[in-house]
Design a protein around this motif. Sequence first.
Motif, PDB file in Angstrom:
ATOM      1  N   GLY A 183       0.777  -1.143  -0.040  1.00 58.64           N
ATOM      2  CA  GLY A 183       0.069  -0.071  -0.091  1.00 58.64           C
ATOM      3  C   GLY A 183       0.859   1.281  -0.128  1.00 58.64           C
ATOM      4  N   CYS A 184       2.022   1.330  -0.496  1.00 62.01           N
ATOM      5  CA  CYS A 184       2.975   2.381  -0.569  1.00 62.01           C
ATOM      6  C   CYS A 184       2.855   3.109  -2.180  1.00 62.01           C
ATOM      7  CB  CYS A 184       4.350   1.950  -0.255  1.00 62.01           C
ATOM      8  SG  CYS A 184       4.466   1.488   1.643  1.00 62.01           S
ATOM      9  N   TYR A 185       2.683   4.110  -2.082  1.00 62.27           N
ATOM     10  CA  TYR A 185       2.828   4.945  -3.548  1.00 62.27           C
ATOM     11  C   TYR A 185       4.114   5.546  -3.759  1.00 62.27           C
ATOM     12  CZ  TYR A 185      -2.277   4.489  -2.979  1.00 62.27           C
ATOM     13  OH  TYR A 185      -3.697   4.174  -2.690  1.00 62.27           O
ATOM     14  N   ARG A 186       4.328   5.508  -5.002  1.00 59.46           N
ATOM     15  CA  ARG A 186       5.541   6.352  -5.393  1.00 59.46           C
ATOM     16  C   ARG A 186       5.301   6.660  -6.798  1.00 59.46           C
ATOM     17  NH1 ARG A 186      10.328   1.546  -5.828  1.00 59.46           N
ATOM     18  NH2 ARG A 186       9.490   0.378  -7.649  1.00 59.46           N
ATOM     19  N   LYS A 187       6.108   7.618  -7.612  1.00 58.02           N
ATOM     20  CA  LYS A 187       6.169   7.750  -8.933  1.00 58.02           C
ATOM     21  C   LYS A 187       6.546   6.688  -9.745  1.00 58.02           C
ATOM     22  CE  LYS A 187       7.650  11.512 -12.161  1.00 58.02           C
ATOM     23  NZ  LYS A 187       8.451  12.698 -12.155  1.00 58.02           N
ATOM     24  N   ARG A 188       5.813   6.389 -10.954  1.00 57.31           N
ATOM     25  CA  ARG A 188       6.433   5.364 -11.806  1.00 57.31           C
ATOM     26  C   ARG A 188       7.833   5.704 -12.217  1.00 57.31           C
ATOM     27  NH1 ARG A 188       2.841   1.618 -13.501  1.00 57.31           N
ATOM     28  NH2 ARG A 188       4.276   1.182 -15.273  1.00 57.31           N
ATOM     29  N   LYS A 189       8.403   4.226 -12.223  1.00 58.24           N
ATOM     30  CA  LYS A 189       9.950   4.677 -12.721  1.00 58.24           C
ATOM     31  C   LYS A 189      10.120   5.368 -14.095  1.00 58.24           C
ATOM     32  CE  LYS A 189      12.020   1.044 -10.003  1.00 58.24           C
ATOM     33  NZ  LYS A 189      12.857  -0.013  -9.985  1.00 58.24           N
ATOM     34  N   LYS A 190       9.288   4.843 -14.912  1.00 64.54           N
ATOM     35  CA  LYS A 190       9.463   5.433 -16.389  1.00 64.54           C
ATOM     36  C   LYS A 190       9.213   6.964 -16.266  1.00 64.54           C
ATOM     37  CE  LYS A 190       4.540   4.969 -17.811  1.00 64.54           C
ATOM     38  NZ  LYS A 190       3.549   3.834 -18.894  1.00 64.54           N
ATOM     39  N   ASP A 191       8.536   7.523 -15.463  1.00 60.59           N
ATOM     40  CA  ASP A 191       8.398   8.927 -15.368  1.00 60.59           C
ATOM     41  C   ASP A 191       9.259   9.690 -14.556  1.00 60.59           C
ATOM     42  OD1 ASP A 191       6.230   8.819 -17.088  1.00 60.59           O
ATOM     43  OD2 ASP A 191       4.919   8.019 -15.201  1.00 60.59           O
ATOM     44  N   THR A 192      10.237   8.936 -13.842  1.00 58.33           N
ATOM     45  CA  THR A 192      11.023   9.661 -12.912  1.00 58.33           C
ATOM     46  C   THR A 192      12.391   9.891 -13.570  1.00 58.33           C
ATOM     47  OG1 THR A 192      10.367   8.112 -11.153  1.00 58.33           O
ATOM     48  CG2 THR A 192      12.157   9.244 -10.681  1.00 58.33           C
ATOM     49  N   GLU A 193      12.833  11.399 -13.390  1.00 57.80           N
ATOM     50  CA  GLU A 193      14.018  11.645 -13.839  1.00 57.80           C
ATOM     51  C   GLU A 193      15.213  10.930 -13.226  1.00 57.80           C
ATOM     52  OE1 GLU A 193      14.354  15.762 -13.293  1.00 57.80           O
ATOM     53  OE2 GLU A 193      12.565  16.278 -14.439  1.00 57.80           O
ATOM     54  N   ARG A 194      16.323  10.797 -13.805  1.00 49.15           N
ATOM     55  CA  ARG A 194      17.420  10.288 -13.474  1.00 49.15           C
ATOM     56  C   ARG A 194      17.848  10.738 -11.977  1.00 49.15           C
ATOM     57  NH1 ARG A 194      20.846   6.432 -14.257  1.00 49.15           N
ATOM     58  NH2 ARG A 194      22.961   6.584 -13.532  1.00 49.15           N
ATOM     59  N   LEU A 195      17.870   9.878 -10.978  1.00 53.40           N
ATOM     60  CA  LEU A 195      18.272  10.503  -9.701  1.00 53.40           C
ATOM     61  C   LEU A 195      19.815  10.267  -9.549  1.00 53.40           C
ATOM     62  CD1 LEU A 195      15.523   8.625  -7.515  1.00 53.40           C
ATOM     63  CD2 LEU A 195      15.527  11.077  -8.046  1.00 53.40           C
ATOM     64  N   GLU A 196      20.387  11.134  -8.843  1.00 54.74           N
ATOM     65  CA  GLU A 196      21.548  11.197  -8.287  1.00 54.74           C
ATOM     66  C   GLU A 196      21.973   9.832  -7.608  1.00 54.74           C
ATOM     67  OE1 GLU A 196      24.937  13.392  -5.445  1.00 54.74           O
ATOM     68  OE2 GLU A 196      23.112  13.974  -5.776  1.00 54.74           O
ATOM     69  N   THR A 197      22.946   8.865  -7.921  1.00 56.20           N
ATOM     70  CA  THR A 197      23.351   7.872  -7.216  1.00 56.20           C
ATOM     71  C   THR A 197      24.749   8.081  -6.771  1.00 56.20           C
ATOM     72  OG1 THR A 197      24.416   6.890  -9.280  1.00 56.20           O
ATOM     73  CG2 THR A 197      22.166   6.645  -8.826  1.00 56.20           C
ATOM     74  N   VAL A 198      25.039   7.457  -5.522  1.00 63.49           N
ATOM     75  CA  VAL A 198      26.190   7.356  -4.785  1.00 63.49           C
ATOM     76  C   VAL A 198      26.403   6.123  -4.386  1.00 63.49           C
ATOM     77  CG1 VAL A 198      25.931   9.883  -3.899  1.00 63.49           C
ATOM     78  CG2 VAL A 198      25.163   7.871  -2.604  1.00 63.49           C
ATOM     79  N   THR A 199      27.810   5.764  -3.889  1.00 63.76           N
ATOM     80  CA  THR A 199      28.138   4.656  -3.685  1.00 63.76           C
ATOM     81  C   THR A 199      29.004   4.476  -2.127  1.00 63.76           C
ATOM     82  OG1 THR A 199      28.885   4.015  -5.963  1.00 63.76           O
ATOM     83  CG2 THR A 199      29.718   2.690  -4.193  1.00 63.76           C
ATOM     84  N   GLY A 200      28.423   3.689  -1.616  1.00 62.13           N
ATOM     85  CA  GLY A 200      28.913   3.534  -0.022  1.00 62.13           C
ATOM     86  C   GLY A 200      28.530   2.165   0.834  1.00 62.13           C
ATOM     87  N   VAL A 201      28.877   2.039   2.030  1.00 61.53           N
ATOM     88  CA  VAL A 201      28.696   0.710   2.429  1.00 61.53           C
ATOM     89  C   VAL A 201      27.502   0.880   3.502  1.00 61.53           C
ATOM     90  CG1 VAL A 201      29.969  -0.792   4.424  1.00 61.53           C
ATOM     91  CG2 VAL A 201      31.248   0.524   2.515  1.00 61.53           C
ATOM     92  N   PHE A 202      26.811  -0.347   3.212  1.00 59.88           N
ATOM     93  CA  PHE A 202      25.342  -0.582   3.955  1.00 59.88           C
ATOM     94  C   PHE A 202      25.700  -0.957   5.389  1.00 59.88           C
ATOM     95  CE2 PHE A 202      21.598  -3.031   4.930  1.00 59.88           C
ATOM     96  CZ  PHE A 202      20.621  -2.067   5.133  1.00 59.88           C
ATOM     97  N   THR A 203      24.799  -0.247   6.315  1.00 62.48           N
ATOM     98  CA  THR A 203      24.942  -0.522   7.630  1.00 62.48           C
ATOM     99  C   THR A 203      23.539  -1.007   8.196  1.00 62.48           C
ATOM    100  OG1 THR A 203      27.012   0.727   8.452  1.00 62.48           O
ATOM    101  CG2 THR A 203      25.215  -0.023  10.415  1.00 62.48           C
ATOM    102  N   GLY A 204      23.235  -2.247   8.469  1.00 60.00           N
ATOM    103  CA  GLY A 204      21.936  -2.668   8.755  1.00 60.00           C
ATOM    104  C   GLY A 204      21.341  -2.332   9.996  1.00 60.00           C
ATOM    105  N   HIS A 205      20.454  -2.540  10.329  1.00 64.69           N
ATOM    106  CA  HIS A 205      19.665  -2.217  11.847  1.00 64.69           C
ATOM    107  C   HIS A 205      18.679  -3.302  12.059  1.00 64.69           C
ATOM    108  CE1 HIS A 205      17.176  -0.289  14.875  1.00 64.69           C
ATOM    109  NE2 HIS A 205      18.245   0.493  15.149  1.00 64.69           N
ATOM    110  N   ALA A 206      18.627  -3.691  13.461  1.00 65.87           N
ATOM    111  CA  ALA A 206      17.673  -4.785  13.831  1.00 65.87           C
ATOM    112  C   ALA A 206      16.533  -4.622  13.262  1.00 65.87           C
ATOM    113  CB  ALA A 206      17.647  -4.762  15.445  1.00 65.87           C
ATOM    114  N   LYS A 207      15.694  -3.472  13.116  1.00 66.64           N
ATOM    115  CA  LYS A 207      14.490  -3.224  12.776  1.00 66.64           C
ATOM    116  C   LYS A 207      14.169  -3.125  10.984  1.00 66.64           C
ATOM    117  CE  LYS A 207      13.152  -0.676  16.990  1.00 66.64           C
ATOM    118  NZ  LYS A 207      12.378   0.639  17.553  1.00 66.64           N
ATOM    119  N   GLY A 208      15.342  -3.603  10.435  1.00 67.79           N
ATOM    120  CA  GLY A 208      15.064  -3.756   9.101  1.00 67.79           C
ATOM    121  C   GLY A 208      15.494  -2.613   8.221  1.00 67.79           C
TER     122      GLY A 208
END
Length: 716
Positions: free
Chosen positions: A63-88
């Motif tokens: 039940g989550c809404y977002r703009k369709r990918k085909k209509d989304t302008e290219r977003l800025e991307t970055v690279t890094g290291v993912f740190t998880g959390h117990a809550k997901g």
Amino acid sequence: MKKEVLKNRKKMIYDMMSTKGYVPMRAREIAVLLQIPKGKRKELEEVLKALTDEGKIEVSKRGCYRKRKKDTERLETVTGVFTGHAKGFGFVELPGEGEEDIYIPEECTGGAFHKDEVEVALQNRSDGKRREGKVVKVLSHGISELVGTFERSNSFGFVRADNPKISRDIFIPGEKTMDAKTGQKVVVQICDYGNHKKSPEGRVTEILGSIGEAGIDVLSVARGYDIPMAFPEKVLRQADRCPEGLIPNDLNGRMDLRNWQMVTIDGEDAKDLDDAVSVVKNGEYFQLGVHIADVSNYVQGGSALDREALKRGTSVYLVDRVIPMLPQRLSNGICSLNQGEDRLALSCIMTIDNRGRVVESRIAESVICVDRRMTYTAVNRILTEKAPDLMKEYGDLVPMFFLMEELSGILRRNRSQRGAIDFEFPESKIILNKAGKPVEVRPYEQNTATRLIEDFMLLANETVAKTYCQREIPFLYRTHENPDMEKMEGVLTFVRSQGISVEKSSEEITPAEVQKILQQIEGTPQEPLISRLLLRSMKQAKYTTGCSGHFGLAARYYCHFTSPIRRYPDLQIHRIIKDDLRGRLKEEKIAYYAGILEDVARQASVTERRAEEAERETDKLKLAEYMLYHIGETFEGVISGVTGWGLYVELPNTIEGLVHISTLEGDYYVFDEQNYRLVGNITKREFTLGQRVRVRAADADVENKTIDFVLAGEEV
């Protein structure tokens, strides 16, 4: 809804979602962002349905809404290291100092695993809050094995990771369980990292033991940090080939100091003794000798022993064991400066005037013989109590001990005058019984004897660093950079608000200026508060190839020279020093060291952090276990931390626990971040750092290594 109104609402919501990019939101989140009152929520749902039907936005199964990918302008991307959390959810740490972490909502993790290197699409935020993003690609995995608790289910099993940052259980097929039983601690190799729909999969490679067995809890923590436990057979064989004593050729070209009066001074349970000291006085000058075990004579560069030592980086001192950098045959044998045995050493011999300045120094390969193996306790009793039994037993050494005390005082005053910062926060000494259960917790004792050894080692480290920095020879230094002034300015603003003068003559603060603040607050109720704030604004020390000084010590030159049995950087610089002393530092050798030292510095810093974290985690585990036996008891303590979720209170024995904000009765408390306090909305009652309070132990969670307190009665 009228067509014109519907059209306007669709445009408003669509424009807002365009700024959010791929980040999904529930209808209630959209309503809050657009300040749509509850009475209009049904109209919002009508608009969202219309946009979905038109294909401009999409809705997920949740039940989550977002703009369709085909209509989304290219977003800025970055690279890094993912740190998880117990809550997901999680965070992505970006390379580069000062870069803010990226918050990753649970539905945007893209199946990323803790420590994965990931590519993240950033969402544009204009509300000033932490940046958010979505993992769009996992580039590499940072964890290949983990430690956890096995749970059997029919023909297969699951492992719940000990690391709370790994929130998903690991599925173990029946043929890969090694017949592990429910409740056993196991090591798991990850075979498939899974995704947002599928659990990670692995195989059990080692069964450590059952929960409750002595030592298994600490072992699990160590293995969880990937700290090598057993030495490879090749390394042990190489260690076994080392002699048990000196051989005739060992003495060639060395200073023979076996007739010098010298001692080792260590804790009662120390077995790897790598530093001996000697002090004499000639007229107005002291001659201090700091004699360090010549480990490099037995651990050759590039050998199996050396590669293993570099891999480990440091010895790890856990609550119930030591995981050594070198095999015991070396660390407790030929490399240990045992009483009455001839040993090879590197000696730093310094002539010191009565103001604590080194007026002359020499570093030499030597052969020594320690007269007595002393303990901190015995030397302290001699110096502070003049204990008759000890004065008699060590009569021939007593004059040297008092010379050491005199010199130590001079060196300490000299360091203080130049502005060295002395934070004295006690560490925990946790006493375990034979079953590995904590039976006592107390602060580590600092006394006259521990301080004089510290003073002598610091001076030797400075002297060696200065010698090689001034000659511009490739070397490893111990660097403590100046504080982050953005963090420090916030602390200084608070310090001034407390009526304490702050002298800062330039843009950056000096160690002497920090020391003056500490001197002003010494013995006052504000001391614990301000000391902690100043310490938290400091950067961590690290190893570098550049000599940029040590801020905390107010030292222009500093390195680690005095512990080659337990620290790899010390062993590395011993090799450089010996090559220099023997005239082998030719152009080719200099180029060799220049080529390897950056990697050595990086590895040593990483393994040091790993060891510190493992040591801290095992301490927290045993402190939580200790408090299990004291639930319901009342203690007096000091508020050591204030956050939006509550107060941290430290007891006199160093144990720290959380008083959660939800347990503060009688008012609604708000976190005043600038003044480090919680303030009651109605009563205006305050809780601030350094304040003394009475607490009751409410709960202790050994698995999560946490302790919960509640306030008990009035403030102390």
